[in-house]
Design a protein around this motif. Structure first.
Motif, PDB file in Angstrom:
ATOM      1  N   LYS A 200      44.576  40.986  52.180  1.00  0.00           N
ATOM      2  CA  LYS A 200      44.627  40.520  50.793  1.00  0.00           C
ATOM      3  C   LYS A 200      43.240  40.606  50.129  1.00  0.00           C
ATOM      4  CE  LYS A 200      45.984  36.643  47.941  1.00  0.00           C
ATOM      5  NZ  LYS A 200      46.036  35.212  47.893  1.00  0.00           N
ATOM      6  N   VAL A 201      42.225  40.135  50.850  1.00  0.00           N
ATOM      7  CA  VAL A 201      40.866  40.168  50.289  1.00  0.00           C
ATOM      8  C   VAL A 201      40.421  41.619  50.081  1.00  0.00           C
ATOM      9  CG1 VAL A 201      38.434  39.711  50.857  1.00  0.00           C
ATOM     10  CG2 VAL A 201      40.128  37.906  51.134  1.00  0.00           C
TER      11      VAL A 201
ATOM     12  N   ARG B  44      36.667  32.633  41.168  1.00  0.00           N
ATOM     13  CA  ARG B  44      36.604  33.746  40.229  1.00  0.00           C
ATOM     14  C   ARG B  44      35.160  34.199  40.159  1.00  0.00           C
ATOM     15  NH1 ARG B  44      40.233  32.528  35.093  1.00  0.00           N
ATOM     16  NH2 ARG B  44      39.549  34.647  34.739  1.00  0.00           N
TER      17      ARG B  44
ATOM     18  N   MET C 122      42.213  42.816  46.979  1.00  0.00           N
ATOM     19  CA  MET C 122      41.702  42.142  45.776  1.00  0.00           C
ATOM     20  C   MET C 122      40.386  42.752  45.299  1.00  0.00           C
ATOM     21  SD  MET C 122      43.389  39.315  44.724  1.00  0.00           S
ATOM     22  CE  MET C 122      42.140  38.231  44.056  1.00  0.00           C
ATOM     23  N   CYS C 123      39.565  43.172  46.269  1.00  0.00           N
ATOM     24  CA  CYS C 123      38.212  43.640  45.946  1.00  0.00           C
ATOM     25  C   CYS C 123      38.109  45.161  45.980  1.00  0.00           C
ATOM     26  CB  CYS C 123      37.206  43.033  46.930  1.00  0.00           C
ATOM     27  SG  CYS C 123      37.252  41.238  46.931  1.00  0.00           S
TER      28      CYS C 123
ATOM     29  N   GLU D 208      45.411  37.790  55.593  1.00  0.00           N
ATOM     30  CA  GLU D 208      44.349  37.303  54.699  1.00  0.00           C
ATOM     31  C   GLU D 208      43.282  38.374  54.508  1.00  0.00           C
ATOM     32  OE1 GLU D 208      42.740  33.778  56.460  1.00  0.00           O
ATOM     33  OE2 GLU D 208      44.648  32.728  56.392  1.00  0.00           O
TER      34      GLU D 208
ATOM     35  N   ALA E 216      32.362  40.843  44.636  1.00  0.00           N
ATOM     36  CA  ALA E 216      33.774  40.453  44.650  1.00  0.00           C
ATOM     37  C   ALA E 216      34.153  39.879  46.012  1.00  0.00           C
ATOM     38  CB  ALA E 216      34.645  41.663  44.325  1.00  0.00           C
TER      39      ALA E 216
ATOM     40  N   PRO F  41      39.130  31.528  48.375  1.00  0.00           N
ATOM     41  CA  PRO F  41      40.134  32.492  47.930  1.00  0.00           C
ATOM     42  C   PRO F  41      40.541  32.301  46.467  1.00  0.00           C
ATOM     43  CG  PRO F  41      40.741  31.536  50.031  1.00  0.00           C
ATOM     44  CD  PRO F  41      39.547  30.773  49.551  1.00  0.00           C
ATOM     45  N   ASN F  42      40.290  31.121  45.887  1.00  0.00           N
ATOM     46  CA  ASN F  42      40.660  30.908  44.484  1.00  0.00           C
ATOM     47  C   ASN F  42      39.478  31.129  43.531  1.00  0.00           C
ATOM     48  OD1 ASN F  42      43.331  30.103  45.101  1.00  0.00           O
ATOM     49  ND2 ASN F  42      42.489  28.149  45.808  1.00  0.00           N
TER      50      ASN F  42
ATOM     51  N   SER G 248      35.468  35.818  47.264  1.00  0.00           N
ATOM     52  CA  SER G 248      36.856  35.832  47.758  1.00  0.00           C
ATOM     53  C   SER G 248      36.938  35.257  49.165  1.00  0.00           C
ATOM     54  CB  SER G 248      37.416  37.257  47.783  1.00  0.00           C
ATOM     55  OG  SER G 248      37.334  37.830  46.528  1.00  0.00           O
TER      56      SER G 248
END
Ligand code: PAP
Length: 294
Positions: free
Chosen positions: A225-226, A86, A229-230, A222, A75, A83-84, A79
């Motif tokens: 956020k990563v 998938r 997200m993960c 940033e 993941a 950043p976009n 990322s």
């Protein structure tokens, strides 16, 4: 993120008749080739990759032995790279058509990697973990494909087998040492990470990873956020991970997100088991400068 698993071009059947083989936990035959144990489809893929995989300078290879934190890095790396991006779960990809930077994951030992990975400019990220948590994670994972009426694999036998190095891509310690030694000699080529460091200082390790990949973060937000997200909590609760099934091997996706902590071995391994595996680890890693014990 694709697996390094190119289409078959040659027959390897005859070779298997001559390889040492052992039964692994009543589940599968393992074959020993050049010092490591493999399930047959994995070994066929390793051989194919060695003969046909051509790395590009921009490729990123995520390497690990089993249950040491691959899913987390699967993941994190996309990322950071985009950043976009998938996370792609499709090993039938035609890797020749993939645009750069291509992201691959593999459980291959360092010595077995295709030469072009070693000689090209591509980067390798390796993650490992205390073997006590690794063996326990692997035990739970293999139990996740038992039928409800079946009992768990006996932990004692599973543990003994792991200690002997008899498990897919084992021996664990030789796997770790191969990447560790190379990372010491070529730190710009191989980033060596430990799961325990990732848990203790996630932001710091993620920043280190991003810099290694040539994508340093510009802002702290940033990074945060990563990391979020993960995070285990977020990924575990995604619908696809709660109810999906891994396409290749048929494992429930939820099995990849069990507990995600350091030191869970204390709840299942006896003190004798701890002593036995710690001793093996200390002996194997002696003089290497690497410490894996928590
Ligand atoms: P694999 O070899 O099948 O790819 P891998 O992802 O390397 O497995 O390891 C799974 C472990 O990572 C599990 O540990 P556990 O059994 O001790 O709980 C899993 O929970 C953990 N894991 C998966 N995703 C994350 C994450 N985002 N953060 C932290 N740990 C995670």
């Amino acid at each position: 993120m694709a697996t390094i698993n190119p289409p078959k071009t040659t027959s390897t059947s005859a070779l298997f008749d001559d390889l040492p083989t052992e039964k692994w936990i009543n589940l599968a035959n393992l074959y020993q080739w050049k010092g490591f144990w493999y399930r047959r489809p994995h070994l066929e893929a390793v051989m194919e990759a060695r003969s046909s995989f051509k790395a590009r300078d921009e490729d990123v290879i995520l390497a690990s032995s089993m249950k040491t934190g691959t899913t987390w890095l699967k993941a994190l790396i996309p990322s950071i790279m985009d950043p976009n991006a998938r996370i792609v779960e499709n090993s039938t990809y035609n890797i020749l058509d993939m645009p750069s930077p291509r992201l691959f994951r593999t459980h291959m030992p360092y010595a077995m990697l295709p030469d072009s990975i070693k000689t090209s400019g591509c980067k390798i990220v390796y993650i490992t973990r205390d073997p006590k948590d690794t063996v326990l994670s692997l035990w739970h994972f293999m139990n996740s494909i038992r039928k409800p009426e079946e009992r768990p694999f006996p932990l004692n036998e599973f543990f003994e087998s792991f200690c002997k190095g008899l498990h897919p891509f084992g021996p664990f310690h030789d796997h770790v040492l191969g990447y560790w030694k190379e990372s010491m000699m070529r730190p710009e080529k191989i980033l060596f990470l430990r799961y325990e460091d990732m848990k203790r200082d996630t932001s710091g390790q993620v920043k280190k990873l991003a810099s290694f990949l040539g994508r340093p973060f510009a802002k702290e937000e940033e990074v945060a956020k990563v990391v979020w997200m993960c995070s285990f909590e977020r990924l575990k609760n995604l619908e696809v991970n709660k109810n999906g099934v891994e396409p290749d091997a048929g494992f429930p996706k939820s099995a990849y997100f069990r507990l995600g902590v350091v030191g869970d071995w204390k709840n299942s391994l006896s003190m004798e088991m701890k002593k036995q595996l710690d001793e093996i680890t200390c002996n194997k890693l002696e003089g290497s400068g690497l410490d894996l014990l928590n």
